[in-house]
Design an enzyme around this catalytic site. Structure first.
Site, PDB file in Angstrom:
ATOM      1  N   HIS A 159      61.727 106.192 -12.035  1.00  0.00           N
ATOM      2  CA  HIS A 159      61.647 106.538 -10.925  1.00  0.00           C
ATOM      3  C   HIS A 159      60.278 106.180 -10.201  1.00  0.00           C
ATOM      4  CE1 HIS A 159      64.526 109.904 -11.028  1.00  0.00           C
ATOM      5  NE2 HIS A 159      64.783 109.603 -11.955  1.00  0.00           N
ATOM      6  N   ASP A 367      54.354 104.018  -4.375  1.00  0.00           N
ATOM      7  CA  ASP A 367      55.210 105.130  -4.763  1.00  0.00           C
ATOM      8  C   ASP A 367      56.682 104.584  -5.133  1.00  0.00           C
ATOM      9  OD1 ASP A 367      56.245 107.672  -4.910  1.00  0.00           O
ATOM     10  OD2 ASP A 367      55.272 108.355  -2.899  1.00  0.00           O
TER      11      ASP A 367
HETATM   12  C1  GDG Z   1      58.738 110.591  -8.539  1.00  0.00           C
HETATM   13  C2  GDG Z   1      58.231 109.405  -7.871  1.00  0.00           C
HETATM   14  C3  GDG Z   1      60.202 109.404  -6.251  1.00  0.00           C
HETATM   15  C4  GDG Z   1      56.246 118.415  -2.884  1.00  0.00           C
HETATM   16  N1  GDG Z   1      55.388 119.357  -2.783  1.00  0.00           N
HETATM   17  C5  GDG Z   1      56.020 120.682  -2.635  1.00  0.00           C
HETATM   18  C6  GDG Z   1      57.276 120.284  -3.023  1.00  0.00           C
HETATM   19  N2  GDG Z   1      57.299 119.071  -2.861  1.00  0.00           N
HETATM   20  C7  GDG Z   1      58.615 118.204  -3.116  1.00  0.00           C
HETATM   21  C8  GDG Z   1      59.001 117.483  -1.970  1.00  0.00           C
HETATM   22  C9  GDG Z   1      59.798 116.489  -2.722  1.00  0.00           C
HETATM   23  C10 GDG Z   1      59.386 116.045  -4.086  1.00  0.00           C
HETATM   24  O1  GDG Z   1      58.596 117.443  -4.328  1.00  0.00           O
HETATM   25  C11 GDG Z   1      58.318 115.177  -4.229  1.00  0.00           C
HETATM   26  O2  GDG Z   1      59.068 114.078  -4.269  1.00  0.00           O
HETATM   27  P1  GDG Z   1      58.469 112.524  -4.253  1.00  0.00           P
HETATM   28  O3  GDG Z   1      59.430 111.585  -4.343  1.00  0.00           O
HETATM   29  O4  GDG Z   1      57.499 112.406  -3.254  1.00  0.00           O
HETATM   30  O5  GDG Z   1      57.504 112.297  -5.591  1.00  0.00           O
HETATM   31  P2  GDG Z   1      57.207 112.566  -7.045  1.00  0.00           P
HETATM   32  O6  GDG Z   1      56.917 114.100  -7.157  1.00  0.00           O
HETATM   33  O7  GDG Z   1      55.863 111.709  -7.168  1.00  0.00           O
HETATM   34  O8  GDG Z   1      58.433 111.815  -7.688  1.00  0.00           O
HETATM   35  C12 GDG Z   1      58.768 109.196  -6.419  1.00  0.00           C
HETATM   36  C13 GDG Z   1      60.712 110.378  -7.117  1.00  0.00           C
HETATM   37  O9  GDG Z   1      60.358 110.618  -8.465  1.00  0.00           O
HETATM   38  C14 GDG Z   1      62.332 110.506  -7.193  1.00  0.00           C
HETATM   39  O10 GDG Z   1      62.764 109.571  -7.816  1.00  0.00           O
HETATM   40  O11 GDG Z   1      60.741 109.406  -5.177  1.00  0.00           O
HETATM   41  O12 GDG Z   1      58.376 107.896  -5.884  1.00  0.00           O
HETATM   42  O13 GDG Z   1      56.704 109.280  -7.880  1.00  0.00           O
HETATM   43  O14 GDG Z   1      61.246 116.834  -2.967  1.00  0.00           O
HETATM   44  O15 GDG Z   1      59.799 118.267  -1.433  1.00  0.00           O
HETATM   45  N3  GDG Z   1      58.370 121.314  -3.046  1.00  0.00           N
HETATM   46  C15 GDG Z   1      57.907 122.469  -2.826  1.00  0.00           C
HETATM   47  N4  GDG Z   1      56.830 122.859  -2.757  1.00  0.00           N
HETATM   48  C16 GDG Z   1      55.661 122.203  -2.363  1.00  0.00           C
HETATM   49  O16 GDG Z   1      54.563 122.351  -2.334  1.00  0.00           O
HETATM   50  N5  GDG Z   1      58.798 123.495  -3.039  1.00  0.00           N
END
Ligand code: GDG
Length: 477
Positions: A159, A367
């Site tokens: 990821h 990322d």
């Molecule tokens: C890893 C990789 C890759 C965030 N704050 C809140 C919240 N979120 C949710 C967002 C989104 C998720 O969390 C974050 O997803 P990301 O993709 O930005 O990042 P990572 O957690 O670092 O994930 C990344 C991912 O895996 C998938 O393969 O894209 O690059 O680092 O869904 O909405 N959700 C809630 N409250 C929050 O305050 N409910």
């Protein structure tokens, strides 16, 4: 039909909305197919650190998913999770060698927990199960399973970004780690850039040959590789924006900020997400484009993450101070430039918040993909959409070319692009959004899991099922 067995460091609570990219995506794809989800419960048990004799797997069925979880002991939590996963692999894979701590005890704990996972998973497996292992915590898992005689198809998805070979080579165990990947039948990455980095690594460090059909041959084994950019469930997310809570949130935000233009950031509080750089760019926007004073407001949600890791504490303090300073320097009695929220926000509220925002700032320093970028696009009103400002260093930038791409290290340039986003004509906004929406709909989370699983099923099996050198069985012999 074969059963799908997903393995990740942690399983998610299936009754609650997940926060964190992997949990959100895995949950959505597993709910479609049904199957088993195996991983750490998130709990630490009191036990003699040297033995795992009391670690038992808890089984629980929720809907069409069977959850299989185990606890870790304190020593394993410290060395495997806090140590190797969060203090070695996470920083190095995000190009932050300066933050890595290469303590040898961490590597031993990482290997031990991967062996523990393999030992506990093996008895639960059926011969025709398809196993899908997720992320950097579990790179050697297939090699450990193979060493214990497992002949199932096993795929791996990373990821986070795959760093270039010379950065990878800074990890003392890099050869062992990368060799372990050849115990899988398919290794999937987020972007073509990641596939290229991995291919260059094995070509230069292990003399691998690239074979037709996206295959690499090294260590006497053949591994299929590919880019499978992860997506979101677009329809589900767009529907969430129409839900009562989504609409209420949207109305509240629109009312509250009727005279103001809203910019939004939603991230885990993580140094890879470029939060201080983003606040600096916003500050520069207010300084260089004064028409935004008393008008633009940045809402930054930074959900708490890995609070046991030191670097995260430093980041928290830095953000507190940067946001305080900008509000002190630019704020008015009736206007605060930054609303910084260091809490988790309910998932149902996010779509309304995205929809009420004129601009999303998704500006990580590095990322794997970044799902927030895709969620923002999905939640927009197609007749009056907001603008996505996206870091060129997010995996998502390879797909989302119609976003406004920025270099988050370039404060001045980023401020300029934010200004461009704030002043973009409605025609241009609609045209960019239509293109982006088409792309995220085509490559959604169902496309991601079905194309990965299709290729895993089609992958030619490695000619031998022998243990990969350097793993349990041959160490024991
Ligand atoms: C890893 C990789 C890759 C965030 N704050 C809140 C919240 N979120 C949710 C967002 C989104 C998720 O969390 C974050 O997803 P990301 O993709 O930005 O990042 P990572 O957690 O670092 O994930 C990344 C991912 O895996 C998938 O393969 O894209 O690059 O680092 O869904 O909405 N959700 C809630 N409250 C929050 O305050 N409910």
């Amino acid at each position: 039909m074969s059963r799908l067995v997903v393995v990740s460091n942690r399983t998610a609570d299936l009754r609650k909305a997940a926060a964190g990219g992997l949990a959100v995506a895995v949950k959505e794809s597993l709910q479609q197919t049904g199957g088993m989800w195996f991983g750490w419960s998130g709990k630490i048990r009191d036990a003699a650190p040297e033995s795992d004799s009391e670690t038992s797997v808890r089984l629980q069925t929720i809907g069409n998913i069977q959850l299989a979880t185990l606890d870790l002991n304190q020593q394993d939590y410290d060395s495997y999770y806090l140590g190797y996963a969060n203090d070695v692999l996470w920083p190095v894979f995000h190009y932050r060698l300066d933050l890595a701590n290469f303590d040898v005890r961490f590597a031993a704990g990482y290997r031990r927990v991967n062996q523990l996972f393999a030992r506990k998973l093996l008895p639960l497996l059926r011969p025709d199960d398809i196993i899908w292992v997720h992320d950097y915590h579990l790179i050697p898992l297939a090699a450990e399973l193979r060493a214990m005689g497992c002949g199932n198809r096993i795929g791996f998805f990373l990821h986070v970004p795959m760093p270039p070979p010379l950065i990878m080579a800074a990890i003392p165990e890099h050869e062992w780690l990368m060799r372990s990947l050849f115990a899988y039948d398919l290794a999937g990455f987020q972007s073509e850039a990641d596939v290229t980095h991995f291919t260059h690594y094995v070509e230069s460090e292990a003399g691998a040959d690239a074979l037709p059909g996206a295959q690499l041959r090294a260590f006497n084994r053949t591994l299929r590789v590919g880019a499978y950019p992860i997506g979101i469930d677009v329809d589900e997310f767009a529907a969430l924006a129409q839900d009562r809570e989504g609409v209420e949130m949207f109305d509240r935000m629109r009312q509250e900020y009727s005279r103001r233009r809203l910019l939004l950031g939603v991230d885990r509080l993580d140094y890879s997400k470029g939060l201080p750089q983003r606040v600096h760019a916003f500050r520069e926007l207010l300084a260089n484009y004064p028409e935004n004073r008393n008008s633009a407001t940045l809402i930054q949600i930074a959900s708490p993450s890995r609070e046991d890791v030191g670097a995260y504490d430093d980041l928290r303090r830095e953000m507190d101070s940067l946001c305080g300073a900008i509000n002190g320097d630019f704020g008015e009695l009736d206007w605060m430039p930054v609303r910084y929220i260091h809490r988790n926000v309910a998932r149902k509220r996010l779509p309304g918040l995205y929809r009420a925002s004129r601009v999303a700032l998704v500006t990580p320093l590095r990322d794997g993909m970044n799902l927030v970028a895709k969620e923002f696009i999905a939640a927009q009103d197609p007749g009056d959409p907001g603008v996505l400002v996206l870091s060129r260093f997010a995996g998502a930038a390879e797909q989302l070319k119609e976003a406004l791409l920025v270099n988050p290290y370039d404060t001045h340039g980023t401020a300029h692009v934010i200004q461009r986003a704030l002043t973009m004509s409605i025609e241009e906004r609609i045209s960019r959004h239509t293109a982006l929406m088409g792309r995220i709909r085509q490559f959604d989370v169902h496309w991601w899991s079905s194309s990965f699983l299709r290729d895993l099923l089609a992958a030619e099996r490695s000619d031998d099922r022998e243990p990969v050198p350097g793993h349990s069985a041959d160490r024991a012999s």
